[in-house]
Design a protein around this motif. Structure first.
Motif, PDB file in Angstrom:
ATOM      1  N   GLN A 125      16.395  -2.953   7.148  1.00 20.85           N
ATOM      2  CA  GLN A 125      16.599  -4.333   6.696  1.00 20.85           C
ATOM      3  C   GLN A 125      15.268  -5.039   6.456  1.00 20.85           C
ATOM      4  N   LEU A 126      14.328  -4.816   7.380  1.00 21.19           N
ATOM      5  CA  LEU A 126      13.032  -5.478   7.236  1.00 21.19           C
ATOM      6  C   LEU A 126      12.311  -4.998   5.978  1.00 21.19           C
ATOM      7  N   MET A 127      12.344  -3.684   5.731  1.00 17.02           N
ATOM      8  CA  MET A 127      11.679  -3.164   4.544  1.00 17.02           C
ATOM      9  C   MET A 127      12.314  -3.715   3.276  1.00 17.02           C
ATOM     10  N   SER A 128      13.635  -3.803   3.252  1.00 11.99           N
ATOM     11  CA  SER A 128      14.312  -4.362   2.079  1.00 11.99           C
ATOM     12  C   SER A 128      13.877  -5.800   1.826  1.00 11.99           C
ATOM     13  N   ALA A 188      11.730  -7.055  -1.412  1.00 17.30           N
ATOM     14  CA  ALA A 188      12.312  -8.066  -2.298  1.00 17.30           C
ATOM     15  C   ALA A 188      11.383  -9.273  -2.470  1.00 17.30           C
ATOM     16  N   SER A 189      10.728  -9.643  -1.370  1.00 13.71           N
ATOM     17  CA  SER A 189       9.855 -10.823  -1.417  1.00 13.71           C
ATOM     18  C   SER A 189       8.455 -10.493  -1.918  1.00 13.71           C
ATOM     19  N   GLY A 190       8.089  -9.218  -1.854  1.00 18.75           N
ATOM     20  CA  GLY A 190       6.733  -8.827  -2.229  1.00 18.75           C
ATOM     21  C   GLY A 190       5.721  -9.067  -1.136  1.00 18.75           C
ATOM     22  N   ASP A 191       6.198  -9.562   0.022  1.00 19.91           N
ATOM     23  CA  ASP A 191       5.310  -9.845   1.151  1.00 19.91           C
ATOM     24  C   ASP A 191       5.198  -8.592   2.014  1.00 19.91           C
ATOM     25  N   LEU A 192       4.392  -7.645   1.570  1.00 19.86           N
ATOM     26  CA  LEU A 192       4.286  -6.343   2.216  1.00 19.86           C
ATOM     27  C   LEU A 192       3.175  -6.318   3.260  1.00 19.86           C
ATOM     28  N   LEU A 232       7.940   2.088  -3.668  1.00 14.96           N
ATOM     29  CA  LEU A 232       6.724   1.279  -3.700  1.00 14.96           C
ATOM     30  C   LEU A 232       5.651   1.922  -4.573  1.00 14.96           C
ATOM     31  N   ILE A 233       5.538   3.233  -4.483  1.00 12.60           N
ATOM     32  CA  ILE A 233       4.569   3.941  -5.330  1.00 12.60           C
ATOM     33  C   ILE A 233       4.951   3.796  -6.802  1.00 12.60           C
TER      34      ILE A 233
END
Length: 565
Positions: free
Chosen positions: A112-115, A119-123, A139-140
């Protein structure tokens, strides 16, 4: 499995091999034959200026100035430490190398956190995870991961220690390298196998433990003598394959533990991948497991327990036989704890258990991938990706690896010899070293097995077997020799996650997860066959054969890249 070692529930890791490159400290002589010539390394003491730093193209020296970044581990079963002071390595890096790692905690909700982050682009700036995790692949593909190629010549360690063929195998479809491997090696690193409780074994008169029949008889004796006080057979987290995967390898010569994993899901026969569900040895092994389950000879909560529960049982001596993809990490901790109060207690490892009549030399409880297990990536959110790479390259080199395994210089070791191996001091404390390695395990993210295994064995080989580090002793005598090379089978066998084949893969993964639990807890042998027959029919309807054909092509191509054909 660091390990089915080692992120996705099927990844083979374990942990651990249990189980680096020129970085580092100057080799200071301490009267034990060490070199006094400084090594050409990428390191500096905190606060020092890099003389070459005046040039814009010169390598940045890790530790020469503060570095801060966010880091996230994309595994549901672990997070990085909340505070750097929580593990010896990170504490050292904060206090001596001006490094501040800000850990992003998923607390079990990694998917869930990765999704949300994607989605937000806040990686995070650094992501650690499964080598072919679909999220990391996305991501790649979307240009969110930094290519590492520009740094390979500038920072020497990864390029020096990683075989060029392996680097080529790790590259993405565009030919670029985005992943920094963990526990890459040039020889066996397997830590899978069987651990036996010494005290219980002696109390039961040391019966043979070579065949599956021997194992079944022994577990029955354990149950009869100790009742519910002891778990006869502890398979660790069965949802990850673990102990039942190790059992599977003992029912036919050449069986691969990897066959149960999410990136194989098949059995090699006649130079191609075929159905796991129709494999006679898999059916036989699952019938054996279900028999153990029905007779309460195996952990009854094997599909739901967390690893903390497994460790607690081992630490209190309440396990007779323990098997998994990486049992040495927990077993060594438990062994050292138990012998503190009872020298006759503890654990030992045995050679692979197998079906009667099979050649034990062709039984492989675990395999080894020369690319190791996990990978670390740097995202485009990184403020200075080159400095993060410089840190990772230092960490995978001699100084970084030595500090991870033996603590800071000046205690258990001082300086390096002419082969770049640490020079161990008279103050070397085996118990402290074992504790350091266990505590640092979850932050060893760019491990260099090619370097650290010889370093470990340098010290251990100088001692009699009974005085050797527990893990080192059994890795060198039991787990390493019993492994097979699965590098070609362990890479690039996962299709694009959003493709037709990717959808098939996910359906088969869900099916295997369900079938493992249902067949392992089945009420009879006949029920096991029914479950697997239905699974085969369902798999065929999903397109299983198409996936197996594609994976066979990828596997054969990998063999060609590695010069194995």
């Amino acid at each position: 499995m660091k390990k089915l070692k080692k992120p996705n529930v099927w990844i083979l890791a374990t942990v651990v091999a249990l189980t680096t490159a020129l970085a580092g400290c100057s080799g200071n002589s301490n009267g034990e034959g060490g070199s006094t010539k400084p090594s050409p390394t990428n390191t500096a003491k905190a606060g020092e200026k890099d003389n070459a730093g005046e040039s814009e193209d010169a390598p940045w020296v890790f530790g020469s100035e503060p570095l801060e970044f966010t880091a996230y581990t994309h595994y549901g079963w672990q997070d990085f430490p909340e505070k750097m002071e929580d593990v010896p390595l990170w504490k050292y890096l904060k206090e001596n190398k001006q490094l501040n790692i800000k850990s992003i905690q998923a607390k079990g909700n990694h998917a869930q956190l990765m999704s949300t982050m994607m989605a937000s682009g806040d990686l995070p700036e650094l992501i650690y995870g499964d080598r072919y995790n679909p999220d990391i692949e996305r991501l790649i593909d979307n240009g969110k991961i930094v290519a590492l190629d520009p740094y390979l010549d500038k920072y020497p360690n990864l390029k020096k220690w990683l075989d060029p063929q392996l680097m080529d195998l790790l590259r993405s479809k565009d030919g670029k390298l985005y992943k920094f491997p963990n526990w890459y090696t040039n020889k066996s690193t397997n830590t899978a196998g069987y651990v036996v409780n010494k005290k219980i074994y002696n109390e039961l008169d040391q019966p043979p433990l070579q065949t599956m029949d021997d194992l079944y008889a022994y577990l029955g004796k354990v149950k009869e003598k100790y009742g519910d006080e002891v778990v006869p057979f502890e398979p660790d987290r069965t949802v990850d394959g673990q102990g039942i995967g190790v059992l599977y390898t003992g029912f036919a010569e050449g069986n691969n533990y990897k066959s149960l994993s999410s990136d194989v899901q098949g059995v090699i026969k006649d130079n191609k991948l075929t159905s796991l569900f129709m494999d006679p040895s898999f059916r036989e092994s699952q019938k054996f497991v279900s028999k153990l389950y029905r007779e309460k000879l195996i952990s009854q909560d094997m599909f739901t327990q967390d690893r903390g529960k497994v460790l607690e049982k081992l630490m209190t001596g309440r396990v007779a036989v323990y098997a998994g993809s990486g049992p040495t990490t927990y077993a060594s901790q438990a062994h050292n704890e138990l012998i503190k109060t009872d020298p006759e207690a503890g654990y030992f490892m045995i050679k692979p258990i197998h079906k009667a009549g099979l050649d034990q030399s062709n039984i492989h409880p675990g395999g080894y991938d020369r690319l190791g297990w996990n990978i670390t990536t740097i995202t485009t959110k990184a403020k200075d990706p080159e400095k993060i790479f410089a840190f990772l390259d230092w960490l995978t080199g001699p100084e970084g690896m030595t500090i991870q395994f033996f603590g800071p210089e000046g205690g258990n070791w001082k300086g390096f010899d002419e082969n770049e191996q640490p020079i161990f001091t008279d103050q070397y404390d085996p118990a402290q070293v074992t504790e350091i390695q266990a505590l640092n395990d979850r932050v060893m993210i760019v491990g260099n097995t090619s370097y650290i295994d010889p370093a470990k064995m340098k010290y251990e080989n100088a001692k009699p077997p009974e005085e050797q580090n527990w893990s080192a002793r059994y890795q060198s005598t039991i787990t390493w020799p019993s492994a097979n090379d699965i590098t070609a089978l362990n890479n690039k066998l996962n299709p694009e996650p959003d493709s037709e084949l990717g959808d098939i893969r996910q359906k088969i993964l869900d099916l295997i997860t369900q079938v493992l639990a249902e067949s392992a807890t089945a009420s009879s042998d006949e029920k096991v066959d029914q479950i697997l027959d239905k699974a085969q029919a369902d798999a065929e309807s999903y397109g299983y054969n198409k996936l197996l054909e594609w994976r066979t092509e990828q596997w054969l191509e990998n063999k060609k890249t590695l010069g194995m054909e």
